[in-house]
Design a protein around this motif. Structure first.
Motif, PDB file in Angstrom:
ATOM      1  N   ALA A  22       0.826  -1.211   0.000  1.00 20.36           N
ATOM      2  CA  ALA A  22       0.000   0.000   0.000  1.00 20.36           C
ATOM      3  C   ALA A  22       0.860   1.261   0.000  1.00 20.36           C
ATOM      4  CB  ALA A  22      -0.928  -0.004   1.214  1.00 20.36           C
ATOM      5  N   ASN A  25       2.274   1.818  -3.464  1.00 23.89           N
ATOM      6  CA  ASN A  25       1.188   2.238  -4.352  1.00 23.89           C
ATOM      7  C   ASN A  25       0.838   3.694  -4.109  1.00 23.89           C
ATOM      8  OD1 ASN A  25      -0.955   2.218  -6.108  1.00 23.89           O
ATOM      9  ND2 ASN A  25      -1.985   0.474  -5.173  1.00 23.89           N
ATOM     10  N   ALA A  26       0.769   4.087  -2.840  1.00 26.72           N
ATOM     11  CA  ALA A  26       0.441   5.467  -2.496  1.00 26.72           C
ATOM     12  C   ALA A  26       1.494   6.434  -3.017  1.00 26.72           C
ATOM     13  CB  ALA A  26       0.301   5.604  -0.977  1.00 26.72           C
ATOM     14  N   TYR A  30       0.733   9.481  -5.485  1.00 26.05           N
ATOM     15  CA  TYR A  30       1.053  10.821  -4.985  1.00 26.05           C
ATOM     16  C   TYR A  30       1.815  11.622  -6.035  1.00 26.05           C
ATOM     17  CZ  TYR A  30       3.603  14.414  -2.370  1.00 26.05           C
ATOM     18  OH  TYR A  30       4.139  15.609  -1.966  1.00 26.05           O
ATOM     19  N   THR A 161      -7.585   1.947  -1.221  1.00 26.45           N
ATOM     20  CA  THR A 161      -7.508   2.819  -0.049  1.00 26.45           C
ATOM     21  C   THR A 161      -6.233   3.641  -0.060  1.00 26.45           C
ATOM     22  OG1 THR A 161      -8.820   1.261   1.262  1.00 26.45           O
ATOM     23  CG2 THR A 161      -7.502   2.867   2.469  1.00 26.45           C
ATOM     24  N   SER A 162      -5.122   3.007  -0.425  1.00 22.93           N
ATOM     25  CA  SER A 162      -3.853   3.735  -0.468  1.00 22.93           C
ATOM     26  C   SER A 162      -3.890   4.842  -1.513  1.00 22.93           C
ATOM     27  CB  SER A 162      -2.700   2.772  -0.758  1.00 22.93           C
ATOM     28  OG  SER A 162      -2.792   2.227  -2.062  1.00 22.93           O
ATOM     29  N   GLN A 163      -4.577   4.603  -2.626  1.00 19.40           N
ATOM     30  CA  GLN A 163      -4.738   5.652  -3.630  1.00 19.40           C
ATOM     31  C   GLN A 163      -5.546   6.814  -3.059  1.00 19.40           C
ATOM     32  OE1 GLN A 163      -5.891   4.442  -7.635  1.00 19.40           O
ATOM     33  NE2 GLN A 163      -5.146   2.386  -7.266  1.00 19.40           N
ATOM     34  N   ILE A 165      -5.835   7.664   0.173  1.00 21.98           N
ATOM     35  CA  ILE A 165      -5.002   8.383   1.143  1.00 21.98           C
ATOM     36  C   ILE A 165      -4.011   9.286   0.425  1.00 21.98           C
ATOM     37  CG2 ILE A 165      -3.216   8.088   2.912  1.00 21.98           C
ATOM     38  CD1 ILE A 165      -4.638   5.478   3.708  1.00 21.98           C
ATOM     39  N   SER A 166      -3.405   8.762  -0.632  1.00 25.74           N
ATOM     40  CA  SER A 166      -2.427   9.537  -1.394  1.00 25.74           C
ATOM     41  C   SER A 166      -3.071  10.745  -2.052  1.00 25.74           C
ATOM     42  CB  SER A 166      -1.779   8.643  -2.453  1.00 25.74           C
ATOM     43  OG  SER A 166      -0.732   9.304  -3.098  1.00 25.74           O
ATOM     44  N   ASN A 167      -4.276  10.559  -2.557  1.00 26.35           N
ATOM     45  CA  ASN A 167      -4.999  11.660  -3.199  1.00 26.35           C
ATOM     46  C   ASN A 167      -5.260  12.784  -2.199  1.00 26.35           C
ATOM     47  OD1 ASN A 167      -6.550  13.226  -4.905  1.00 26.35           O
ATOM     48  ND2 ASN A 167      -7.899  11.567  -5.521  1.00 26.35           N
ATOM     49  N   LEU A 291     -11.855   7.819  -0.602  1.00 24.63           N
ATOM     50  CA  LEU A 291     -11.135   7.100   0.436  1.00 24.63           C
ATOM     51  C   LEU A 291     -12.096   6.325   1.337  1.00 24.63           C
ATOM     52  CD1 LEU A 291      -8.698   6.401   2.187  1.00 24.63           C
ATOM     53  CD2 LEU A 291      -8.912   8.652   3.269  1.00 24.63           C
TER      54      LEU A 291
END
Length: 436
Positions: A22, A25-26, A30, A161-163, A165-167, A291
C-alpha cells in the motif's frame, strides 16, 4: 506472536506485507497527482516561453507521457511478475519510480542546462508511467494471493484505499505549500519540495518490500482457508475473457468518474466562477469520499458478495448526479459543490474494491499480473488523458453545467449494464440466486 495456522503467516507479517504494498502504491499515485497540481510551475521551469499557454501545454504534454508509459509497464512488468515472482517486480516498480521522481524533482531547469532539462524530464516521466502501469496489476495480484478467502476484499481494498489516502495527502500538501510560501517561491523551488517529499518515503518502501513473502514461485506462501487451499489458484464463476472485457469497461468508466472529480477545481473556477480555494476544497471532499468508499467497499464485498457490493452503490449513484448538479447550479458555493462531489465520489469508491477482486479472481495465476495490469492500464491510458478535454468540450457545446451530470449518469448506467453480465465470484456465495 503465534503463527496464524490458517494462513502460514502471522497477523503481523500479513499487516507488514499489506502495508509495504500500500505504501508503494500510495507513493506512485502521490507523484502523479502532485505533478498535475504543479503543472504551471513545472511548465515554467522546463518549458519557458513568452506564452504562458505554450509553457502549460509543454507541462501537460509531459504529464501525458506518463499515461503513454502505462501500457508499456503493464506488459513488461506484468510479464516479469508472472515469470519471476511478485516480489522482484514490486521492487523493480519502486526503483523505476524513484529514478523518475528524482529526475523530475532534481533536474535543473531550462535556464540552467538548456534543452537537456525537458529531455531528462520527459524521459523521467516515461519511467514513472512504466512503473505505475506495472504497479497496479502486480500489487492487486499479490494482495489477492496473500489474502485468505474470507478477507480478499478487505486486503485487496488497501490498493484503492492507499490511492485515496495519497490523493487526500497530495491535495493537502499542494494547498499548504502553495499558501505558505507564495507564488514566486512556489515557482522557484516549492514545486520541487512537493515532489521531492516522495523521495523521503522511497527508502522505507524498498526496505519493507525487500522483506515481503513471495506468493508466486517456488518460495511462495500458500494460504489456506478452513482447510481448503485457496491461494495457489482461485476459483471464479467468470471466465477470464468475460472478466477482462467487462473489467476493462468498468475501469474505463471509473477512470472517467475519477477525472470528473479531479476536474472539479477547474469546473468551479471556469464554469461556476467560484474561487480556486472553493474548487480545491471541493476536490479534497471528492478525494475524501473516494477514500471512505474504498475502505467500506472492501468490507461489503467480503460480507455481502462481489456483485451486491458493486451493484447497490451504483443503483444509488445513478440517481445522484442530476439533482445534485441542479442544486449546484441553483446555489453555487462551497457547500453544494463539496457535498455533491463527496456523495458521488463515495458511491464510486464503494464499488471498485469488488471490481478489482472480481477481475483478479477470474484470472489464472500464471498470467494474473500481466493480464490484470493490461486490463487496468489500457482504459486508464485512453480515458485518463482525454476525460478533462471531453468535459471541457461538452460544457462548451451544450452551454450548461448539467453536462457533467449527464456524463456521470451515463457512465454509471454503462457500468450497471456491464455488472449485469458478471457472475458472483465470492467462493461461498456463488450458488446464491440473489444478484447472480
Amino acid at each position: 506472536m503465534p503463527a496464524d495456522t490458517a494462513s502460514g503467516t502471522t497477523p503481523r507479517q500479513l499487516r507488514r506485507a499489506v502495508g509495504a504494498v500500500a505504501l508503494g502504491n500510495a507513493l506512485e499515485v502521490y507523484d502523479f497527482i502532485i505533478f498535475g497540481f504543479m503543472a504551471v510551475q513545472i511548465g515554467n521551469a522546463f518549458f519557458p516561453s513568452q506564452s504562458a499557454y505554450a509553457s502549460l501545454m509543454g507541462s501537460l504534454a509531459t504529464f501525458a507521457v506518463g499515461f503513454i508509459g502505462r501500457p508499456l509497464g503493464a506488459h513488461w512488468l506484468g510479464r516479469h511478475a508472472d515469470r519471476h515472482g511478485r516480489k522482484p517486480a514490486l521492487l523493480l516498480t519502486m526503483v523505476l519510480m524513484g529514478i523518475g521522481l528524482a529526475g523530475v524533482s532534481l533536474t535543473p531547469g531550462y535556464a540552467q542546462i538548456g534543452v537537456a532539462a525537458p529531455v531528462i524530464v520527459v524521459f523521467a516521466r516515461l519511467l514513472q508511467g512504466v512503473a505505475m502501469g506495472g504497479e497496479i496489476g502486480i500489487s492487486t495480484s499479490y494482495l489477492i494471493e496473500l489474502a485468505g478467502e474470507a478477507e480478499r476484499g478487505r486486503v485487496t481494498s488497501m490498493q484503492a484505499t492507499s490511492q485515496g489516502i495519497s490523493n487526500v495527502a497530495a491535495t493537502l500538501i499542494g494547498v499548504v505549500i502553495s499558501l505558505s510560501i507564495g507564488p514566486e517561491a512556489l515557482g522557484a523551488w516549492g514545486w520541487r519540495v512537493a515532489l521531492g517529499l516522495g523521495l523521503l518515503i522511497l527508502p522505507l518502501t524498498l526496505v519493507m518490500r525487500h522483506s515481503l513473502p513471495e506468493t508466486h514461485g517456488p518460495t511462495m506462501v500458500v494460504r489456506h482457508d478452513h482447510g481448503k487451499a485457496g491461494a495457489t489458484e482461485l476459483m471464479s464463476a467468470n471466465s477470464p475473457l468475460r472478466a477482462m472485457i467487462l473489467g476493462a469497461i468498468l475501469i474505463g468508466a471509473g477512470t472517467i468518474g475519477q477525472y470528473c472529480t479531479i476536474y472539479t477545481a477547474t469546473f468551479a473556477q471556469a464554469t461556476l466562477h467560484l474561487s480556486s480555494t472553493v474548487g480545491l476544497a471541493a476536490s479534497l471532499a471528492g478525494a475524501t469520499g473516494q477514500l471512505f468508499g474504498a475502505i467500506g467497499g472492501g468490507w461489503t464485498c467480503d460480507r455481502f458478495g462481489r456483485k451486491p457490493a458493486m451493484v447497490a452503490p451504483f443503483v444509488v449513484g445513478l440517481f445522484l448526479p442530476v439533482p445534485l448538479f441542479a442544486w449546484i447550479i441553483a446555489a453555487p458555493g462551497l457547500t453544494s459543490l463539496a457535498f455533491s462531489t463527496f456523495a458521488i465520489s463515495l458511491s464510486t469508491g464503494l464499488v471498485y474494491p469488488a471490481v478489482y477482486v472480481t477481475i483478479a479472481e477470474a484470472l489464472p495465476k500464471a498470467q494474473r499480473a500481466h493480464r490484470f495490469a493490461m486490463v487496468y492500464a489500457l482504459p486508464v491510458t485512453v480515458f485518463g488523458g482525454s476525460t478533462q478535454l471531453l468535459l471541457t468540450w461538452l460544457l462548451h457545446v451544450t452551454g450548461t453545467p448539467m453536462a457533467v451530470a449527464w456524463l456521470r449518469t451515463a457512465i454509471v448506467l454503462i457500468s450497471l449494464l456491464a455488472m449485469a453480465q458478471l457472475r458472483e465470484s465470492h467462493p461461498s456465495r456463488q450458488l446464491r440466486p440473489a444478484f447472480a
